[in-house]
Design a protein around this motif. Structure first.
Motif, PDB file in Angstrom:
ATOM      1  N   ASN A  14      71.502 158.187  -6.090  1.00  0.00           N
ATOM      2  CA  ASN A  14      70.449 157.668  -5.962  1.00  0.00           C
ATOM      3  C   ASN A  14      70.173 157.273  -7.114  1.00  0.00           C
ATOM      4  N   LEU A  15      70.641 157.981  -8.495  1.00  0.00           N
ATOM      5  CA  LEU A  15      69.916 157.259  -9.769  1.00  0.00           C
ATOM      6  C   LEU A  15      70.891 156.264 -10.247  1.00  0.00           C
ATOM      7  N   TYR A  16      71.724 156.602  -9.308  1.00  0.00           N
ATOM      8  CA  TYR A  16      72.561 154.990  -9.702  1.00  0.00           C
ATOM      9  C   TYR A  16      72.056 153.806  -9.035  1.00  0.00           C
ATOM     10  N   LYS A  17      71.785 153.474  -7.724  1.00  0.00           N
ATOM     11  CA  LYS A  17      70.780 152.941  -6.786  1.00  0.00           C
ATOM     12  C   LYS A  17      69.703 152.416  -7.683  1.00  0.00           C
ATOM     13  N   ALA A  18      68.843 153.376  -8.146  1.00  0.00           N
ATOM     14  CA  ALA A  18      67.948 153.120  -8.963  1.00  0.00           C
ATOM     15  C   ALA A  18      67.760 152.150 -10.735  1.00  0.00           C
ATOM     16  N   LEU A  19      69.516 152.546 -10.934  1.00  0.00           N
ATOM     17  CA  LEU A  19      69.425 151.798 -11.944  1.00  0.00           C
ATOM     18  C   LEU A  19      69.177 150.251 -11.576  1.00  0.00           C
ATOM     19  N   LEU A  20      70.638 150.405 -10.545  1.00  0.00           N
ATOM     20  CA  LEU A  20      71.425 148.737  -9.829  1.00  0.00           C
ATOM     21  C   LEU A  20      70.325 148.219  -9.439  1.00  0.00           C
ATOM     22  N   ARG A  21      68.957 148.678  -9.085  1.00  0.00           N
ATOM     23  CA  ARG A  21      67.797 148.382  -8.562  1.00  0.00           C
ATOM     24  C   ARG A  21      66.843 147.625  -9.610  1.00  0.00           C
ATOM     25  N   GLU A  22      66.689 148.090 -10.628  1.00  0.00           N
ATOM     26  CA  GLU A  22      65.547 147.644 -11.468  1.00  0.00           C
ATOM     27  C   GLU A  22      65.934 147.081 -12.339  1.00  0.00           C
ATOM     28  N   SER A  23      67.559 146.954 -11.739  1.00  0.00           N
ATOM     29  CA  SER A  23      68.359 145.987 -13.044  1.00  0.00           C
ATOM     30  C   SER A  23      67.641 144.597 -12.277  1.00  0.00           C
ATOM     31  N   ARG A  68      70.622 140.498 -16.162  1.00  0.00           N
ATOM     32  CA  ARG A  68      71.099 140.860 -15.061  1.00  0.00           C
ATOM     33  C   ARG A  68      72.373 141.898 -14.478  1.00  0.00           C
ATOM     34  N   SER A  69      73.279 140.500 -14.938  1.00  0.00           N
ATOM     35  CA  SER A  69      74.801 141.043 -14.789  1.00  0.00           C
ATOM     36  C   SER A  69      74.972 141.399 -15.899  1.00  0.00           C
ATOM     37  N   TYR A  70      75.185 141.753 -17.240  1.00  0.00           N
ATOM     38  CA  TYR A  70      75.016 142.474 -18.302  1.00  0.00           C
ATOM     39  C   TYR A  70      74.875 143.900 -17.661  1.00  0.00           C
ATOM     40  N   ALA A  71      73.817 144.153 -17.444  1.00  0.00           N
ATOM     41  CA  ALA A  71      72.746 145.639 -17.025  1.00  0.00           C
ATOM     42  C   ALA A  71      73.904 146.199 -16.092  1.00  0.00           C
ATOM     43  N   VAL A  72      74.056 145.253 -14.500  1.00  0.00           N
ATOM     44  CA  VAL A  72      74.812 145.852 -13.397  1.00  0.00           C
ATOM     45  C   VAL A  72      76.152 146.073 -14.258  1.00  0.00           C
ATOM     46  N   ARG A  73      76.515 145.754 -15.132  1.00  0.00           N
ATOM     47  CA  ARG A  73      78.275 145.836 -15.264  1.00  0.00           C
ATOM     48  C   ARG A  73      78.440 146.966 -16.631  1.00  0.00           C
ATOM     49  N   ARG A  74      77.168 146.694 -17.135  1.00  0.00           N
ATOM     50  CA  ARG A  74      76.896 148.410 -18.414  1.00  0.00           C
ATOM     51  C   ARG A  74      77.116 149.745 -17.281  1.00  0.00           C
ATOM     52  N   ILE A  75      76.238 149.110 -16.151  1.00  0.00           N
ATOM     53  CA  ILE A  75      75.906 150.583 -14.797  1.00  0.00           C
ATOM     54  C   ILE A  75      76.926 150.802 -14.742  1.00  0.00           C
ATOM     55  N   ARG A  76      77.940 149.882 -14.388  1.00  0.00           N
ATOM     56  CA  ARG A  76      78.965 150.108 -13.443  1.00  0.00           C
ATOM     57  C   ARG A  76      80.180 150.973 -13.563  1.00  0.00           C
ATOM     58  N   ASP A  77      80.291 150.492 -15.185  1.00  0.00           N
ATOM     59  CA  ASP A  77      81.165 150.888 -16.384  1.00  0.00           C
ATOM     60  C   ASP A  77      80.769 152.324 -17.164  1.00  0.00           C
ATOM     61  N   ALA A  78      79.508 152.621 -17.169  1.00  0.00           N
ATOM     62  CA  ALA A  78      79.142 154.386 -17.601  1.00  0.00           C
ATOM     63  C   ALA A  78      79.771 154.997 -16.034  1.00  0.00           C
ATOM     64  N   PHE A  79      79.326 154.306 -14.881  1.00  0.00           N
ATOM     65  CA  PHE A  79      79.679 155.719 -13.753  1.00  0.00           C
ATOM     66  C   PHE A  79      80.747 155.882 -13.524  1.00  0.00           C
ATOM     67  N   ARG A  80      81.454 154.568 -13.805  1.00  0.00           N
ATOM     68  CA  ARG A  80      82.626 155.523 -13.501  1.00  0.00           C
ATOM     69  C   ARG A  80      83.166 155.227 -14.518  1.00  0.00           C
ATOM     70  N   ASP A  81      83.465 155.638 -15.653  1.00  0.00           N
ATOM     71  CA  ASP A  81      83.992 156.374 -16.634  1.00  0.00           C
ATOM     72  C   ASP A  81      83.278 157.524 -17.195  1.00  0.00           C
ATOM     73  N   ASN A  82      82.714 158.227 -16.021  1.00  0.00           N
ATOM     74  CA  ASN A  82      81.773 159.461 -16.451  1.00  0.00           C
ATOM     75  C   ASN A  82      82.156 159.386 -14.634  1.00  0.00           C
ATOM     76  N   ARG A  83      82.938 159.513 -14.382  1.00  0.00           N
ATOM     77  CA  ARG A  83      82.798 160.059 -12.851  1.00  0.00           C
ATOM     78  C   ARG A  83      84.438 161.437 -12.259  1.00  0.00           C
ATOM     79  N   ASN A  84      84.639 161.782 -14.041  1.00  0.00           N
ATOM     80  CA  ASN A  84      85.601 162.467 -14.104  1.00  0.00           C
ATOM     81  C   ASN A  84      85.098 164.081 -14.341  1.00  0.00           C
ATOM     82  N   ILE A  85      84.041 163.691 -15.198  1.00  0.00           N
ATOM     83  CA  ILE A  85      83.594 165.113 -15.444  1.00  0.00           C
ATOM     84  C   ILE A  85      82.970 165.736 -15.231  1.00  0.00           C
ATOM     85  N   THR A  86      83.510 167.211 -15.620  1.00  0.00           N
ATOM     86  CA  THR A  86      83.454 168.773 -14.709  1.00  0.00           C
ATOM     87  C   THR A  86      82.577 169.581 -15.279  1.00  0.00           C
TER      88      THR A  86
END
Length: 87
Positions: free
Chosen positions: A9-18, A27-45
């Motif tokens: 939900n946080l990811y979707k909210a970030l994309l929606r606001e961007s 717009r494109s910079y914000a979307v790219r940064r959001i996607r990259d940040a979530f992709r980079d952090n998806r394996n954190i335990t």
């Protein structure tokens, strides 16, 4: 630990606001940064690190909301300034 639905939900909210940025480049910079940040952090335990990243993302969401509002305030209707003929 935060649930996956809250993070999604946080990811979707970030994309929606961007999408509210008036300028395509922002717009494109914000979307790219959001996607990259979530992709980079998806394996954190580590739960503490996850909570830190979530709080950082919430701060960024607030920042995006403010900046999108400011960019809408300074929107221009025309890209070219026309000369007004003298009478």
């Amino acid at each position: 630990m935060a649930s996956k639905t809250k993070i999604l939900n946080l990811y979707k909210a970030l994309l929606r606001e961007s999408q509210k940025f008036s300028t395509y480049n922002f717009r494109s910079y914000a979307v790219r940064r959001i996607r990259d940040a979530f992709r980079d952090n998806r394996n954190i335990t580590d739960s503490e690190l996850i909570n830190n990243r979530i709080s950082e993302a919430r701060k960024n969401l607030d920042l995006i909301k403010r900046q999108a509002l400011v960019s809408q305030m300074y929107q221009t209707d025309k890209l070219v300034i026309e000369r007004i003929p003298r009478t």
